[in-house]
Design a protein around this motif. Structure first.
Motif, short mmCIF file in Angstrom:
data_model
loop_
_atom_site.label_atom_id
_atom_site.label_comp_id
_atom_site.label_asym_id
_atom_site.label_seq_id
_atom_site.Cartn_x
_atom_site.Cartn_y
_atom_site.Cartn_z
N PRO A 1 0.94 -1.18 -0.12
CA PRO A 1 0.03 -0.05 0.12
C PRO A 1 0.87 1.32 -0.27
O PRO A 1 0.30 2.40 -0.40
CB PRO A 1 -0.82 -0.22 1.19
N ALA A 2 2.11 1.17 0.45
CA ALA A 2 3.12 2.29 0.58
C ALA A 2 3.70 2.52 -1.01
O ALA A 2 3.85 3.97 -1.11
CB ALA A 2 4.24 2.06 1.35
N THR A 3 3.28 1.74 -1.88
CA THR A 3 3.75 2.04 -3.21
C THR A 3 3.14 3.01 -4.21
O THR A 3 1.96 2.92 -4.18
CB THR A 3 4.01 0.77 -4.12
N GLY A 4 3.77 4.06 -4.54
CA GLY A 4 3.16 5.07 -5.54
C GLY A 4 3.22 4.81 -6.86
O GLY A 4 2.33 5.11 -7.62
N ILE A 5 4.57 4.03 -7.27
CA ILE A 5 4.60 3.87 -8.53
C ILE A 5 5.15 2.26 -8.87
O ILE A 5 6.20 2.05 -8.10
CB ILE A 5 5.58 4.72 -9.38
N GLY A 6 4.48 1.38 -9.56
CA GLY A 6 4.93 0.07 -9.47
C GLY A 6 5.81 -0.11 -11.14
O GLY A 6 6.03 0.72 -11.56
N PRO A 7 5.86 -1.54 -11.25
CA PRO A 7 6.48 -1.92 -12.48
C PRO A 7 5.48 -1.63 -13.74
O PRO A 7 4.15 -1.45 -13.61
CB PRO A 7 6.64 -3.23 -12.24
N LEU A 8 6.08 -1.43 -15.04
CA LEU A 8 5.39 -1.39 -16.24
C LEU A 8 4.71 -3.09 -16.38
O LEU A 8 5.37 -4.06 -15.82
CB LEU A 8 6.09 -1.03 -17.28
N VAL A 9 3.87 -3.17 -17.48
CA VAL A 9 3.19 -4.51 -17.73
C VAL A 9 4.11 -5.37 -18.22
O VAL A 9 3.87 -6.63 -17.83
CB VAL A 9 1.76 -4.06 -18.48
N ALA A 10 4.96 -5.22 -19.10
CA ALA A 10 5.68 -6.16 -19.63
C ALA A 10 7.07 -5.58 -19.97
O ALA A 10 7.36 -4.58 -20.18
CB ALA A 10 5.11 -6.54 -20.93
N TYR B 1 15.47 -1.35 -9.80
CA TYR B 1 15.59 -2.63 -9.55
C TYR B 1 16.08 -3.83 -10.40
O TYR B 1 15.77 -3.48 -11.63
CB TYR B 1 14.33 -3.60 -8.75
N ASP B 2 16.78 -4.84 -9.88
CA ASP B 2 17.29 -5.75 -11.19
C ASP B 2 16.39 -6.57 -11.46
O ASP B 2 16.16 -6.92 -12.77
CB ASP B 2 18.48 -6.49 -10.40
N ARG B 3 15.39 -6.95 -10.75
CA ARG B 3 14.14 -7.65 -11.06
C ARG B 3 13.10 -6.85 -11.31
O ARG B 3 12.69 -5.95 -10.40
CB ARG B 3 14.00 -8.99 -10.10
N GLY B 4 11.91 -7.57 -12.15
CA GLY B 4 10.77 -6.60 -12.32
C GLY B 4 10.95 -5.47 -13.45
O GLY B 4 11.99 -5.32 -13.93
N TRP B 5 9.89 -5.23 -14.23
CA TRP B 5 9.93 -4.39 -15.23
C TRP B 5 9.63 -2.97 -14.95
O TRP B 5 8.81 -2.28 -15.13
CB TRP B 5 8.86 -4.78 -16.29
N TYR B 6 10.56 -2.44 -13.93
CA TYR B 6 10.53 -1.25 -13.67
C TYR B 6 11.41 -0.16 -14.45
O TYR B 6 12.50 -0.56 -14.74
CB TYR B 6 11.10 -1.22 -12.28
N VAL B 7 11.12 1.00 -14.31
CA VAL B 7 11.92 2.13 -14.68
C VAL B 7 11.71 3.27 -13.63
O VAL B 7 10.88 3.38 -13.09
CB VAL B 7 11.28 2.70 -16.25
#
Length: 477
Positions: free
Chosen positions: A319-328, A358-364
């Motif tokens: 719940p603290a996250t404001g921006i998560g990863p992109l879909v793919a 992060y190294d894992r997950g589709w984050y920018v």
């Protein structure tokens, strides 16, 4: 892992025609979290046949609109009881922060069901008009079988923006969810069955592009309702034009937020963070061009940068996250490519850039560009990620010119201490939806865009009318 081995066709769970499957991959962990059948053209044929039979021979189009609205109201009650589960599924499959899923991804579809259930109880199906030799009855009748092709970013919102008015109108429908986000549609199918909607009225087949084009091209389909990219929308429009088939197209956007000099920046940033970065920036209505006067340009850049830094990047289930990863992964690469383009064009990232969180997950890294101009690609093309460009303007007329200087016209905002003056600005910007000191999509009001942002309108009475044909019946005496 959520696994399904059937499709929802003709009111029942049926085996798919093929053996292919769709793996649903978590954008956060990059692990498979779900698996469903990959629909084929043969599955689409079966779904259209079920919808065609339900429309041509079934009870649904022959019920009164008020009777159908009552059934949609039952569906809304069932949906309300399961919206928390719906929010969790959407976060799991596409990475929307759980707070956004709980605030919008699940509640907004419920609101649409409730709105159309209420509207359908009183919407006029027939009206009398005077004619030359006697009265004329103007009647509204359902358009027929609808193909609803929806994207992955707000899957239930986009399904419901089509499904709710189509059902109240008396149409039958085949829904094709995006292959990235099929899991939420299975929960919806369970609700449809529980609500007692007649067999064949709602059919759901997740599939890729080939089966989707087969559905759009199917001669048994009377109307296509599509939300997605402008490129795909043009292809669908061409198919519908060849067949003289009705279509509603809600396409891309590159919306501008105009910050006037009298704006109170600290109070505006809370609302602008939602308008600009909702759903990890994966929103067609996102306000990604921030227009600031040269008088306050540096101050606005600092305020926007502070806003973005204050939105924690992380696990979308937190719940603290404001921006998560992109879909793919492909979306991650696309957004990173645009960040490179912005740097190469001479814009300066004051927040974010090319380093991955992060190294894992589709984050920018959420990125704010200063020194941008409206001629740059990062200001003209839809990025669909957490990338904002702050663009200077000379005066208010220049701000309006810049806002309108784009191929799109879906949304926009103005931020000012003078609401009435904000309304004057809003009237000058060629966009289908607009906000003064906020941005909202309202169930009661038409939603859609100008220019390359699409054709037609959804939501409101206008959204219901999009699923109705008009018939004039003249009589003597």
């Amino acid at each position: 892992m959520r696994q399904h081995d059937t499709l929802f066709i003709g009111g029942d769970w049926v085996a798919p025609a093929g053996t292919g499957t769709i793996d649903v991959v978590s954008p956060h962990t990059e692990e498979v979290v779900g698996r469903v059948p990959d629909g084929t053209p043969a599955d689409m044929d079966r779904a259209v046949a079920a919808a065609r039979q339900a429309f041509d021979q079934g009870p649904w189009p022959r019920m009164t609109m008020a009777e159908r609205a009552a059934v949609v109201g039952r569906l809304a009650e069932i949906y309300a009881a399961r919206q928390s589960e719906m929010a969790e599924i959407i976060t799991l499959e596409m990475g929307s922060p759980i707070t956004f899923s709980q605030m919008a991804q699940a509640p907004q579809p419920l609101g649409m069901l409730q709105y159309y259930a209420e509207l359908g109880r009183t919407f006029p199906v027939e009206e009398e008009r005077p004619g030359t030799f006697g009265p004329v009855t103007v009647r509204r009748e359902p358009v027929g079988v609808v193909a609803a092709v929806v994207p992955w970013n707000v899957p239930q919102f986009v399904i419901m923006i089509k499904l709710a008015p189509a059902l109240v109108a008396g149409c039958t429908i085949v829904v094709k969810p995006a292959p990235e986000t099929p899991l939420d549609s299975y929960l919806l199918a369970e609700m449809v069955k529980e609500a007692g909607i007649p067999d064949g009225v709602v059919n759901i087949v997740a599939a890729g592009r080939e089966a989707g084009e087969h559905l759009v091209s199917h001669p048994g389909v009377d109307k296509v309702a599509f939300t997605g990219s402008t490129a795909a929308g043009r292809r669908i429009a061409a198919i519908c034009g060849e067949q003289l088939k009705r279509c509603t197209l809600e396409l891309g956007g590159k919306s501008a937020a105009i910050i006037l000099d009298d704006c109170d920046l600290p109070s505006a940033m809370g609302f602008l963070s939602i308008a600009s970065l909702m759903n990890n920036g994966q929103a067609c209505v996102a306000q990604t061009r921030i227009l600031a006067s040269r008088n306050r340009y540096d101050e606005v850049v600092d305020a926007v940068a502070t806003m973005v830094r204050g939105m924690p990047v992380g696990d979308p289930a937190d719940p603290a996250t404001g921006i998560g990863p992109l879909v793919a992964k492909r979306q991650q690469e696309r957004v990173q490519d645009y960040i490179r383009i912005g740097i190469d064009e001479g814009a300066k990232p004051v927040v974010g850039g090319l380093d991955r969180p992060y190294d894992r997950g589709w984050y920018v890294a959420p990125t704010v560009f200063a020194g941008a101009t409206n001629e740059m690609r990062i200001a003209r093309e839809e990025i669909f990620g957490p990338v904002l460009a702050v663009i200077p303007y000379e005066d208010e007329a220049d701000a309006v010119r810049i806002a309108n200087d784009n191929d799109y016209g879906l949304a926009g905002t103005v931020w000012t201490a003078d609401t009435e003056h904000g309304m004057d600005i809003a009237r000058q910007v060629r966009a289908g939806t607009y906000g003064v000191n906020l941005y909202m999509i309202e169930s009661s009001s038409p939603f859609g865009g100008f220019k390359s942002s699409g054709l037609g309108r959804e939501l409101g009475p206008e959204g219901l009318s999009a699923y109705l044909e008009y018939k004039s019946i003249a009589r003597l005496g």
